[in-house]
Design a protein around this motif. Structure first.
Motif, PDB file in Angstrom:
ATOM      1  N   PRO A  69      55.098  42.982  45.257  1.00 16.01           N
ATOM      2  CA  PRO A  69      55.002  42.717  43.824  1.00 16.01           C
ATOM      3  C   PRO A  69      54.286  41.406  43.484  1.00 16.01           C
ATOM      4  CG  PRO A  69      57.137  43.633  44.300  1.00 16.01           C
ATOM      5  CD  PRO A  69      56.464  43.396  45.628  1.00 16.01           C
ATOM      6  N   ALA A  70      54.587  40.336  44.213  1.00 15.74           N
ATOM      7  CA  ALA A  70      53.931  39.053  43.918  1.00 15.74           C
ATOM      8  C   ALA A  70      52.414  39.162  44.074  1.00 15.74           C
ATOM      9  CB  ALA A  70      54.483  37.948  44.818  1.00 15.74           C
ATOM     10  N   SER A  71      51.964  39.893  45.085  1.00 15.81           N
ATOM     11  CA  SER A  71      50.522  40.075  45.293  1.00 15.81           C
ATOM     12  C   SER A  71      49.915  40.970  44.219  1.00 15.81           C
ATOM     13  CB  SER A  71      50.255  40.688  46.668  1.00 15.81           C
ATOM     14  OG  SER A  71      50.700  39.814  47.680  1.00 15.81           O
ATOM     15  N   GLY A  72      50.602  42.038  43.868  1.00 12.92           N
ATOM     16  CA  GLY A  72      50.118  42.937  42.822  1.00 12.92           C
ATOM     17  C   GLY A  72      50.025  42.226  41.478  1.00 12.92           C
ATOM     18  N   ILE A  73      51.051  41.451  41.160  1.00 13.11           N
ATOM     19  CA  ILE A  73      51.053  40.698  39.901  1.00 13.11           C
ATOM     20  C   ILE A  73      49.903  39.703  39.886  1.00 13.11           C
ATOM     21  CG2 ILE A  73      52.318  38.987  38.533  1.00 13.11           C
ATOM     22  CD1 ILE A  73      54.907  40.436  39.521  1.00 13.11           C
ATOM     23  N   ALA A  74      49.745  38.956  40.953  1.00 10.57           N
ATOM     24  CA  ALA A  74      48.664  37.962  41.016  1.00 10.57           C
ATOM     25  C   ALA A  74      47.298  38.634  40.868  1.00 10.57           C
ATOM     26  CB  ALA A  74      48.745  37.176  42.319  1.00 10.57           C
ATOM     27  N   ALA A  75      47.124  39.775  41.516  1.00  8.96           N
ATOM     28  CA  ALA A  75      45.853  40.494  41.407  1.00  8.96           C
ATOM     29  C   ALA A  75      45.626  40.971  39.975  1.00  8.96           C
ATOM     30  CB  ALA A  75      45.828  41.670  42.374  1.00  8.96           C
ATOM     31  N   MET A  76      46.675  41.517  39.341  1.00  8.78           N
ATOM     32  CA  MET A  76      46.517  42.011  37.970  1.00  8.78           C
ATOM     33  C   MET A  76      46.269  40.861  37.004  1.00  8.78           C
ATOM     34  SD  MET A  76      46.277  44.970  36.741  1.00  8.78           S
ATOM     35  CE  MET A  76      45.867  45.518  35.102  1.00  8.78           C
ATOM     36  N   GLN A  77      46.916  39.743  37.240  1.00  5.89           N
ATOM     37  CA  GLN A  77      46.646  38.574  36.398  1.00  5.89           C
ATOM     38  C   GLN A  77      45.175  38.174  36.500  1.00  5.89           C
ATOM     39  OE1 GLN A  77      49.687  35.979  38.020  1.00  5.89           O
ATOM     40  NE2 GLN A  77      51.058  36.341  36.270  1.00  5.89           N
ATOM     41  N   ALA A  78      44.625  38.216  37.692  1.00  3.41           N
ATOM     42  CA  ALA A  78      43.211  37.872  37.879  1.00  3.41           C
ATOM     43  C   ALA A  78      42.304  38.915  37.234  1.00  3.41           C
ATOM     44  CB  ALA A  78      42.902  37.728  39.368  1.00  3.41           C
ATOM     45  N   ILE A  79      42.648  40.181  37.371  1.00  8.74           N
ATOM     46  CA  ILE A  79      41.864  41.253  36.757  1.00  8.74           C
ATOM     47  C   ILE A  79      41.842  41.088  35.241  1.00  8.74           C
ATOM     48  CG2 ILE A  79      41.862  43.734  36.243  1.00  8.74           C
ATOM     49  CD1 ILE A  79      42.871  44.117  39.194  1.00  8.74           C
ATOM     50  N   ASN A  80      42.992  40.797  34.656  1.00 10.28           N
ATOM     51  CA  ASN A  80      43.084  40.681  33.205  1.00 10.28           C
ATOM     52  C   ASN A  80      42.284  39.507  32.656  1.00 10.28           C
ATOM     53  OD1 ASN A  80      44.589  42.994  32.829  1.00 10.28           O
ATOM     54  ND2 ASN A  80      46.540  41.928  32.996  1.00 10.28           N
ATOM     55  N   VAL A  81      42.023  38.516  33.480  1.00  9.37           N
ATOM     56  CA  VAL A  81      41.166  37.403  33.061  1.00  9.37           C
ATOM     57  C   VAL A  81      39.696  37.790  33.230  1.00  9.37           C
ATOM     58  CG1 VAL A  81      40.459  35.043  33.625  1.00  9.37           C
ATOM     59  CG2 VAL A  81      42.894  35.625  33.520  1.00  9.37           C
ATOM     60  N   THR A  82      39.367  38.378  34.376  1.00  9.64           N
ATOM     61  CA  THR A  82      37.958  38.664  34.656  1.00  9.64           C
ATOM     62  C   THR A  82      37.414  39.860  33.883  1.00  9.64           C
ATOM     63  OG1 THR A  82      38.521  39.972  36.611  1.00  9.64           O
ATOM     64  CG2 THR A  82      38.045  37.635  36.953  1.00  9.64           C
ATOM     65  N   VAL A  83      38.290  40.718  33.371  1.00  9.81           N
ATOM     66  CA  VAL A  83      37.814  41.877  32.599  1.00  9.81           C
ATOM     67  C   VAL A  83      37.166  41.451  31.282  1.00  9.81           C
ATOM     68  CG1 VAL A  83      39.916  42.433  31.285  1.00  9.81           C
ATOM     69  CG2 VAL A  83      38.356  44.264  31.971  1.00  9.81           C
ATOM     70  N   ILE A  84      37.508  40.278  30.805  1.00 12.20           N
ATOM     71  CA  ILE A  84      36.886  39.768  29.583  1.00 12.20           C
ATOM     72  C   ILE A  84      35.527  39.185  29.974  1.00 12.20           C
ATOM     73  CG2 ILE A  84      37.156  38.276  27.564  1.00 12.20           C
ATOM     74  CD1 ILE A  84      39.336  40.464  27.886  1.00 12.20           C
ATOM     75  N   ASN A  85      34.550  40.078  30.075  1.00 16.10           N
ATOM     76  CA  ASN A  85      33.194  39.695  30.473  1.00 16.10           C
ATOM     77  C   ASN A  85      32.202  40.488  29.625  1.00 16.10           C
ATOM     78  OD1 ASN A  85      32.093  42.133  31.976  1.00 16.10           O
ATOM     79  ND2 ASN A  85      34.027  41.808  33.067  1.00 16.10           N
ATOM     80  N   PRO A  86      30.964  40.023  29.550  1.00 18.82           N
ATOM     81  CA  PRO A  86      29.992  40.685  28.671  1.00 18.82           C
ATOM     82  C   PRO A  86      29.764  42.174  28.963  1.00 18.82           C
ATOM     83  CG  PRO A  86      29.167  38.541  29.354  1.00 18.82           C
ATOM     84  CD  PRO A  86      30.418  38.795  30.148  1.00 18.82           C
ATOM     85  N   GLY A  87      29.731  42.556  30.221  1.00 19.70           N
ATOM     86  CA  GLY A  87      29.485  43.957  30.558  1.00 19.70           C
ATOM     87  C   GLY A  87      30.576  44.877  30.051  1.00 19.70           C
ATOM     88  N   PHE A  88      31.821  44.530  30.368  1.00 20.20           N
ATOM     89  CA  PHE A  88      32.924  45.380  29.922  1.00 20.20           C
ATOM     90  C   PHE A  88      33.061  45.340  28.406  1.00 20.20           C
ATOM     91  CE2 PHE A  88      37.348  45.996  28.636  1.00 20.20           C
ATOM     92  CZ  PHE A  88      37.514  47.305  29.039  1.00 20.20           C
ATOM     93  N   MET A  89      32.963  44.166  27.830  1.00 16.19           N
ATOM     94  CA  MET A  89      33.145  44.059  26.383  1.00 16.19           C
ATOM     95  C   MET A  89      32.051  44.809  25.624  1.00 16.19           C
ATOM     96  SD  MET A  89      36.015  42.749  26.237  1.00 16.19           S
ATOM     97  CE  MET A  89      36.288  42.446  24.510  1.00 16.19           C
ATOM     98  N   LEU A  90      30.836  44.813  26.149  1.00 19.01           N
ATOM     99  CA  LEU A  90      29.759  45.569  25.509  1.00 19.01           C
ATOM    100  C   LEU A  90      30.092  47.058  25.524  1.00 19.01           C
ATOM    101  CD1 LEU A  90      26.952  45.698  24.216  1.00 19.01           C
ATOM    102  CD2 LEU A  90      26.005  45.866  26.533  1.00 19.01           C
TER     103      LEU A  90
END
Length: 164
Positions: free
Chosen positions: A40-61
């Motif tokens: 769980p700690a690894s999954g949470i850390a990975a999802m936290q990182a994903i949720n930050v990096t998903v806010i990018n020009p490609g995805f938002m466009l």
């Protein structure tokens, strides 16, 4: 000129909806199950990182750009509203706006906000993670289906318009 612009915008919205559906499909079908297989700690850390990096020009466009197109298409559908193509165009726009954007803002974002503030190593985080995996993935699957349905409706609107 307006007719052609509506046709081109519908095509771009179909592509955008399909791209978004593919992204969401990947998450529901293998990203989240993979994160559920690690500690769980690894999954949470990975999802936290994903949720930050998903806010990018490609995805938002793709994600929000398609939403902007859908707003325009919902308004522009009146040009074709007397025909099936207009009804399909309006329905596709509403499906994307309500079941993709609406579900994201009302359900997935609050879940992401909750997971963002937990310390991954705590017992509470592990309990939250188990609920998050189920709830987030369910609502993500709804977004997947909505985006794919919007894409199909846009394509059908184009086909109907071409046949008219």
């Amino acid at each position: 000129m307006l007719e052609r612009s509506l046709y081109v915008t519908t095509f771009i919205a179909a592509v955008g909806s399909g791209v978004v559906a593919g992204i969401f499909f990947a998450f529901s079908n293998f990203v989240m199950p993979a994160l559920g297989r690690v500690a769980p700690a690894s999954g949470i850390a990975a999802m936290q990182a994903i949720n930050v990096t998903v806010i990018n020009p490609g995805f938002m466009l793709a994600f929000m750009g398609t939403a902007v197109l859908c707003l325009g298409l919902a308004l522009g559908s009146w040009l074709w509203l007397g025909e099936w193509s207009g009804k399909l165009l309006l329905l596709g726009s509403l499906v994307y706006l309500i079941a993709c954007i609406g579900v994201t803002m009302a359900l997935n974002v609050p879940l992401n906000d909750a997971i963002a503030v937990v310390k991954p190593e705590t017992i509470e985080a592990g309990e939250l993670w188990q609920r998050y995996l189920v709830d987030w993935t369910f609502w993500n699957s709804v977004r997947t289906a909505a985006s794919a349905l919007a894409m199909v409706l846009f394509m059908l609107a184009l086909i109907a318009r071409s046949a008219a």
